[in-house]
Design a protein around this motif. Sequence first.
Motif, PDB file in Angstrom:
ATOM      1  N   ARG A 188       0.850  -1.195   0.000  1.00  0.00           N
ATOM      2  CA  ARG A 188       0.000   0.000   0.000  1.00  0.00           C
ATOM      3  C   ARG A 188       0.879   1.236   0.000  1.00  0.00           C
ATOM      4  NH1 ARG A 188      -0.305   4.301   2.156  1.00  0.00           N
ATOM      5  NH2 ARG A 188       1.234   3.562   3.646  1.00  0.00           N
ATOM      6  N   THR A 236       0.886   5.631  -1.148  1.00  0.00           N
ATOM      7  CA  THR A 236       0.187   6.794  -1.683  1.00  0.00           C
ATOM      8  C   THR A 236       0.455   6.932  -3.168  1.00  0.00           C
ATOM      9  OG1 THR A 236       0.313   7.969   0.425  1.00  0.00           O
ATOM     10  CG2 THR A 236       0.107   9.319  -1.583  1.00  0.00           C
ATOM     11  N   LYS A 278      -1.087   9.633  -6.021  1.00  0.00           N
ATOM     12  CA  LYS A 278      -2.044  10.674  -6.459  1.00  0.00           C
ATOM     13  C   LYS A 278      -2.094  10.648  -7.977  1.00  0.00           C
ATOM     14  CE  LYS A 278       0.047  13.320  -2.830  1.00  0.00           C
ATOM     15  NZ  LYS A 278       0.844  14.487  -2.454  1.00  0.00           N
ATOM     16  N   TYR A 336      -4.967   6.903  -2.110  1.00  0.00           N
ATOM     17  CA  TYR A 336      -4.369   8.141  -1.574  1.00  0.00           C
ATOM     18  C   TYR A 336      -5.271   8.656  -0.458  1.00  0.00           C
ATOM     19  CZ  TYR A 336      -3.377  13.213  -1.438  1.00  0.00           C
ATOM     20  OH  TYR A 336      -3.125  14.499  -1.029  1.00  0.00           O
ATOM     21  N   TRP A 337      -4.709   8.740   0.740  1.00  0.00           N
ATOM     22  CA  TRP A 337      -5.403   9.311   1.906  1.00  0.00           C
ATOM     23  C   TRP A 337      -5.025  10.782   1.978  1.00  0.00           C
ATOM     24  CZ3 TRP A 337      -5.301   6.557   7.359  1.00  0.00           C
ATOM     25  CH2 TRP A 337      -5.950   7.341   8.317  1.00  0.00           C
ATOM     26  N   SER A 389      -5.919  14.811   3.454  1.00  0.00           N
ATOM     27  CA  SER A 389      -6.640  15.579   4.474  1.00  0.00           C
ATOM     28  C   SER A 389      -7.883  16.229   3.873  1.00  0.00           C
ATOM     29  CB  SER A 389      -5.750  16.671   5.067  1.00  0.00           C
ATOM     30  OG  SER A 389      -4.534  16.119   5.465  1.00  0.00           O
ATOM     31  N   GLY A 406       3.804   9.623  -2.041  1.00  0.00           N
ATOM     32  CA  GLY A 406       3.779  10.323  -0.752  1.00  0.00           C
ATOM     33  C   GLY A 406       5.187  10.767  -0.381  1.00  0.00           C
ATOM     34  N   TRP A 453       6.618  11.302   2.405  1.00  0.00           N
ATOM     35  CA  TRP A 453       7.249  10.742   3.610  1.00  0.00           C
ATOM     36  C   TRP A 453       7.554   9.255   3.482  1.00  0.00           C
ATOM     37  CZ3 TRP A 453       9.208  13.834   7.119  1.00  0.00           C
ATOM     38  CH2 TRP A 453       8.714  15.128   7.208  1.00  0.00           C
ATOM     39  N   ARG A 454       7.176   8.669   2.377  1.00  0.00           N
ATOM     40  CA  ARG A 454       7.221   7.201   2.289  1.00  0.00           C
ATOM     41  C   ARG A 454       8.592   6.607   2.662  1.00  0.00           C
ATOM     42  NH1 ARG A 454       4.248   3.010   1.300  1.00  0.00           N
ATOM     43  NH2 ARG A 454       5.328   1.114   0.700  1.00  0.00           N
ATOM     44  N   ARG A 477      10.662   7.049   6.772  1.00  0.00           N
ATOM     45  CA  ARG A 477      10.093   6.586   8.046  1.00  0.00           C
ATOM     46  C   ARG A 477      11.086   5.841   8.910  1.00  0.00           C
ATOM     47  NH1 ARG A 477       5.061   3.872   6.470  1.00  0.00           N
ATOM     48  NH2 ARG A 477       5.342   5.022   4.545  1.00  0.00           N
TER      49      ARG A 477
HETATM   50  C1  LIG Z   1      -4.180  11.507   8.200  1.00  0.00           C
HETATM   51  C2  LIG Z   1      -3.406  11.613   6.901  1.00  0.00           C
HETATM   52  C3  LIG Z   1      -3.575  12.730   6.112  1.00  0.00           C
HETATM   53  C4  LIG Z   1      -2.862  12.856   4.928  1.00  0.00           C
HETATM   54  N1  LIG Z   1      -3.040  13.978   4.178  1.00  0.00           N
HETATM   55  C5  LIG Z   1      -2.281  14.163   3.076  1.00  0.00           C
HETATM   56  C6  LIG Z   1      -2.432  15.350   2.311  1.00  0.00           C
HETATM   57  O1  LIG Z   1      -3.305  16.176   2.593  1.00  0.00           O
HETATM   58  N2  LIG Z   1      -1.612  15.520   1.253  1.00  0.00           N
HETATM   59  C7  LIG Z   1      -0.650  14.602   0.911  1.00  0.00           C
HETATM   60  O2  LIG Z   1       0.091  14.835  -0.042  1.00  0.00           O
HETATM   61  N3  LIG Z   1      -0.528  13.433   1.589  1.00  0.00           N
HETATM   62  C8  LIG Z   1      -1.319  13.204   2.663  1.00  0.00           C
HETATM   63  N4  LIG Z   1      -1.232  12.017   3.347  1.00  0.00           N
HETATM   64  C9  LIG Z   1      -0.414  10.926   2.804  1.00  0.00           C
HETATM   65  C10 LIG Z   1       1.006  10.975   3.309  1.00  0.00           C
HETATM   66  O3  LIG Z   1       1.708  12.012   2.666  1.00  0.00           O
HETATM   67  C11 LIG Z   1       1.680   9.618   3.009  1.00  0.00           C
HETATM   68  O4  LIG Z   1       0.992   8.612   3.691  1.00  0.00           O
HETATM   69  C12 LIG Z   1       3.144   9.626   3.443  1.00  0.00           C
HETATM   70  O5  LIG Z   1       3.925  10.447   2.591  1.00  0.00           O
HETATM   71  C13 LIG Z   1       3.758   8.223   3.430  1.00  0.00           C
HETATM   72  O6  LIG Z   1       3.704   7.671   2.124  1.00  0.00           O
HETATM   73  P1  LIG Z   1       2.964   6.295   1.846  1.00  0.00           P
HETATM   74  O7  LIG Z   1       1.493   6.508   2.098  1.00  0.00           O
HETATM   75  O8  LIG Z   1       3.262   5.998   0.388  1.00  0.00           O
HETATM   76  O9  LIG Z   1       3.532   5.270   2.762  1.00  0.00           O
HETATM   77  C14 LIG Z   1      -1.948  11.842   4.527  1.00  0.00           C
HETATM   78  C15 LIG Z   1      -1.813  10.698   5.328  1.00  0.00           C
HETATM   79  C16 LIG Z   1      -2.533  10.579   6.501  1.00  0.00           C
HETATM   80  C17 LIG Z   1      -2.372   9.338   7.350  1.00  0.00           C
END
Ligand SMILES: Cc1cc2nc3c(=O)[nH]c(=O)nc-3n(C[C@H](O)[C@H](O)[C@H](O)COP(=O)(O)O)c2cc1C
Length: 239
Positions: free
Chosen positions: A24, A26, A28, A178-179, A181, A221, A223-224, A227
């Motif tokens: 899993r 992110t 977009k 994609y989660w 906000s 994402g 931050w992927r 971590r």
């Molecule tokens: C509560 C929550 C809100 C998030 N909101 C955003 C957002 O508004 N924009 C965005 O680019 N990513 C958002 N994300 C996704 C994170 O950026 C992403 O999970 C992170 O970079 C880690 O990457 P991965 O999901 O591929 O592991 C959100 C994730 C969570 C859990």
Amino acid sequence: MSQPPLNQTRADFVAAVDHVIRERKTLKVLRDPGDCADLPFEVAAQLHVAVRECLDVAGWAPFHKPAHKETHQQGELKSVVPWRFYVLEKPALCALLQRLRTQAQAQPDSKWSRAWESKITRVISGTGALVLTTWLPDPSPDGGAPVLTENNQEHIAAASAAVQNLMLAAEARGLQTYWSSGGVLNDAEVFDWLGIPRTQKLAGAVFLAPTDLPADALEGGSWREKRGGPADWSKWIEA
Ligand SMILES: Cc1cc2nc3c(=O)[nH]c(=O)nc-3n(C[C@H](O)[C@H](O)[C@H](O)COP(=O)(O)O)c2cc1C
């Protein structure tokens, strides 16, 4: 304790579950909001079935406290669980974009024009479906914004578990997730347009996209890869 499905060894079962969790990620799917268009019939039909299945399984998240009885258990959706899912398929997404565009054109230099220029409109245009997941706060004594009471923390935690369930179920079905906000999707007026009670709060705007949808760009994402590893997020407490 769950048993592996018939014909599957415990090792295969574990490997499949771990694989879905690790895979899993992110993604977009970005498209010009002016290019929002219905999906081909077959793609839309398959996605509809997949999203239904995902909602079914996602609802099996744990929850500790029931949603507030008077505020949340009286409406159209009466469950005790402290989350709700609102699904927008492609026609509803394109209609939403149209509405946002109209607002932005009518009110330059407003929250609407800023929203129109933000990335969220490109994600709405690029995705296959959107599941707005809300959490259900206990009402505040003064009628204001939710307070971070123990109950509300647990409502948010439970809704977040439901979101993760949803994304894992989607991942297993070959959908990109994609989660977000949500940006302007948090707006109270947008809630009104979609029939979402203002007493609910957005836990996550979950975008679900089959592969190979037309896109101007794909984005992961940020931050992927930052971590760290298990040693950075877990500690074994000695006796
Ligand atoms: C509560 C929550 C809100 C998030 N909101 C955003 C957002 O508004 N924009 C965005 O680019 N990513 C958002 N994300 C996704 C994170 O950026 C992403 O999970 C992170 O970079 C880690 O990457 P991965 O999901 O591929 O592991 C959100 C994730 C969570 C859990």
